[in-house]
Design an enzyme around this catalytic site. Sequence first.
Site, PDB file in Angstrom:
ATOM      1  N   TRP A 100      -3.950  -3.655  -3.332  1.00  0.00           N
ATOM      2  CA  TRP A 100      -3.495  -2.374  -2.778  1.00  0.00           C
ATOM      3  C   TRP A 100      -4.363  -1.941  -1.609  1.00  0.00           C
ATOM      4  CZ3 TRP A 100       1.179  -2.184  -3.973  1.00  0.00           C
ATOM      5  CH2 TRP A 100       1.631  -2.535  -5.256  1.00  0.00           C
ATOM      6  N   ASP A 167      -7.141   6.288  -2.918  1.00  0.00           N
ATOM      7  CA  ASP A 167      -5.924   5.922  -3.639  1.00  0.00           C
ATOM      8  C   ASP A 167      -6.268   5.937  -5.127  1.00  0.00           C
ATOM      9  OD1 ASP A 167      -3.764   4.727  -4.880  1.00  0.00           O
ATOM     10  OD2 ASP A 167      -3.766   2.910  -3.635  1.00  0.00           O
ATOM     11  N   LYS A 191       2.103   5.524 -12.601  1.00  0.00           N
ATOM     12  CA  LYS A 191       1.028   4.908 -13.375  1.00  0.00           C
ATOM     13  C   LYS A 191       0.463   5.870 -14.432  1.00  0.00           C
ATOM     14  CE  LYS A 191       1.318   1.262 -10.707  1.00  0.00           C
ATOM     15  NZ  LYS A 191       0.732   1.271  -9.367  1.00  0.00           N
TER      16      LYS A 191
HETATM   17  C1  LIG Z   1       0.976   0.673  -7.934  1.00  0.00           C
HETATM   18  C2  LIG Z   1      -0.044   0.997  -6.934  1.00  0.00           C
HETATM   19  C3  LIG Z   1       0.268   1.215  -5.575  1.00  0.00           C
HETATM   20  C4  LIG Z   1       1.675   1.078  -5.037  1.00  0.00           C
HETATM   21  O1  LIG Z   1       2.443   2.136  -5.445  1.00  0.00           O
HETATM   22  P1  LIG Z   1       3.981   2.281  -4.963  1.00  0.00           P
HETATM   23  O2  LIG Z   1       4.305   3.643  -5.487  1.00  0.00           O
HETATM   24  O3  LIG Z   1       4.740   1.177  -5.594  1.00  0.00           O
HETATM   25  O4  LIG Z   1       4.002   2.217  -3.486  1.00  0.00           O
HETATM   26  C5  LIG Z   1      -0.747   1.551  -4.723  1.00  0.00           C
HETATM   27  N1  LIG Z   1      -2.017   1.638  -5.135  1.00  0.00           N
HETATM   28  C6  LIG Z   1      -2.367   1.427  -6.420  1.00  0.00           C
HETATM   29  C7  LIG Z   1      -3.797   1.537  -6.824  1.00  0.00           C
HETATM   30  C8  LIG Z   1      -1.396   1.094  -7.356  1.00  0.00           C
HETATM   31  O5  LIG Z   1      -1.728   0.875  -8.639  1.00  0.00           O
END
Ligand SMILES: *Cc1c(COP(=O)(O)O)cnc(C)c1O
Length: 355
Positions: A100, A167, A191
């Site tokens: 990511w 993030d 998540k």
């Molecule tokens: C799943 C995830 C993403 C991507 O998320 P999307 O909503 O599918 O764009 C980005 N960063 C992390 C840490 C993730 O676990």
Amino acid sequence: MKKHNFSAGPCILPQSVLKKASEAVINFNGLDLSLIEISHRSKDFVEVMDSARALALEHLGLHNKGYQALFLQGGASMEFLMVAYNLLEKKAAYLNTGTWADKAIKEAKLFGEIVEVASSKDQNFNYIPKNYSIPADADYFHCTSNNTIFGTQLKRFPETDATLVCDMSSDIFSRVLDFSKFDLIYAGAQKNMGPAGTTLVVIKESILGRVSRAIPSMLDYKVHIAKESMFNTPAVFPVYVSMLTLQWLKDMGGIPAIEKINNQKADLLYSEIDRNPLFKGFVTENQDRSNMNATFNLTNEAVKDSFDAMWKEAGINGLNGHRSVGGYRASMYNALPLESVQVLVDVMKELERKS
Ligand SMILES: *Cc1c(COP(=O)(O)O)cnc(C)c1O
């Protein structure tokens, strides 16, 4: 019987939240209308948006501290570019700890110079790099708090004067942190908060307005803030379910209470991975292991078929590792009960007895 759901994302949500959400799809707030067939400008939905935004700030301890919470669309992946669009004038610093982070870097490179301060790519991201320095002239520093795929987690964040962007898609609301150290936090809902389709962005308003480029309205944080996260039709159902989950978390005692349970779950599983000779962890240093996503493998591939059959038989779902790591990944998000981890640990012990 509900499965023991270790899925990495989309993933488990509290059962009580799913029940309320399903009822609202048929009859929301006793209106004799569905949540998803009323105007997003109606009083009933505006209340949902307002309380979701307020609850997010309240949980993070950022209420009345110059922050705004938004529920946007496009996933965390959209934030990879929105962050750069809104904040990157010349140069930004990124810590590369996984897939990511790598994708965030790729997007940001379209907008300016990117300094990768450190990377663990050399070892397939099985550790968190330490002792790096952040250039003083960076517009911001970006990191990923929890690396969902590799099972590593930042336990410490760098002391820096730089604008701090994180993030937190896969560990937001899971542990106590001083969130006021961060200037911008984003997290895809799917998540630890709700269904896919909305992304929480928490921004310190004072960091905006520093770039000279023109920003299209849909990608401009200032526009979304001015419109109270209703510039266009928001993802009404994902925002509603996120609000219910944030309410559930509040009723449980908030982040401090869930953190205790999350620590218990992680301790239980990692102790077994360390003790049981049939298993080994993927992450090299214990201090870097994620409390949300535990990555591990068998030490003896010959028992793979029995193990796979046994955990499926025990009602476990979603244990296969990501294709870039292999092995197994147990995702233990907020809504996963301790009992589910106990079921997995019992299967691991049983495998040892049988082998
Ligand atoms: C799943 C995830 C993403 C991507 O998320 P999307 O909503 O599918 O764009 C980005 N960063 C992390 C840490 C993730 O676990």
